[in-house]
Design an enzyme around this catalytic site. Structure first.
Site, PDB file in Angstrom:
ATOM      1  N   CYS A  99       0.832  -1.203   0.000  1.00 15.73           N
ATOM      2  CA  CYS A  99       0.000   0.000   0.000  1.00 15.73           C
ATOM      3  C   CYS A  99       0.873   1.262   0.000  1.00 15.73           C
ATOM      4  CB  CYS A  99      -0.951  -0.049   1.192  1.00 15.73           C
ATOM      5  SG  CYS A  99      -2.268   1.171   1.197  1.00 15.73           S
ATOM      6  N   HIS A 100       0.847   2.030   1.081  1.00  9.51           N
ATOM      7  CA  HIS A 100       1.663   3.244   1.208  1.00  9.51           C
ATOM      8  C   HIS A 100       3.054   2.942   1.778  1.00  9.51           C
ATOM      9  CE1 HIS A 100      -2.373   4.970   0.904  1.00  9.51           C
ATOM     10  NE2 HIS A 100      -1.805   6.114   0.561  1.00  9.51           N
TER      11      HIS A 100
END
Length: 159
Positions: A99-100
């Protein structure tokens, strides 16, 4: 396995990979700015931090996990987290990021030419760091394994 984690992490991006690594016989050590603190995921999961960043040496770990959501952006406020991750890239130790999570890897300045997945909103950040953004559930490039979002966790854990 070192795990960089602070408040507002995506709960399942920590809990599911951590459980898979533990079931495979690995110890998962959580690292934040201070040891002993409890950090809370975006959906309420509470995790105790094992070690402070100033108490750890990347040489003492065989792999790195960086869960996503807001945690990586908060960790980036402190250059030590990027420097910690940088050693894993340089030493070609496995890095697992979702994800991030790759935001921390941007701060290593070592993503040029690396194929990488991540949440869609950070794709331009990754491209600006020289990475080759891939919109795929799992991307493995050199020693870095990345995925885009929680729905990719089964593939992330399998690889």
């Amino acid at each position: 396995m070192a795990t960089l984690l602070t408040n507002l992490f995506e709960d399942v991006e920590y809990t599911e990979p951590a459980q898979a690594f533990k079931e495979a016989g690995h110890e998962v050590i959580t690292i934040d700015k201070q040891s002993g603190n409890e950090v809370t995921g975006k959906k309420g999961t509470s995790v105790k931090i094992d070690k402070a960043i100033n108490e750890v040496n990347p040489a003492d770990f065989n792999a790195l996990l960086i869960p996503g959501e807001f945690s990586p952006d908060l960790l980036r406020e402190d250059d030590r987290f990027g420097e910690f991750a940088k050693v894993f890239i340089q030493d070609e130790k496995p890095i697992f990021s979702i994800c991030h999570g790759p935001q921390v890897l941007i701060d290593t300045d070592l993503l040029k030419g690396v194929d990488i997945a991540g949440y869609k909103s950070i794709r331009n950040d990754l491209k600006n760091a020289g990475a080759n953004y891939k919109d795929e559930e799992v991307v493995i490039s050199k020693n870095i394994l990345t995925s885009r979002e929680p729905k990719d966790i089964p593939a992330f854990n399998r690889e």
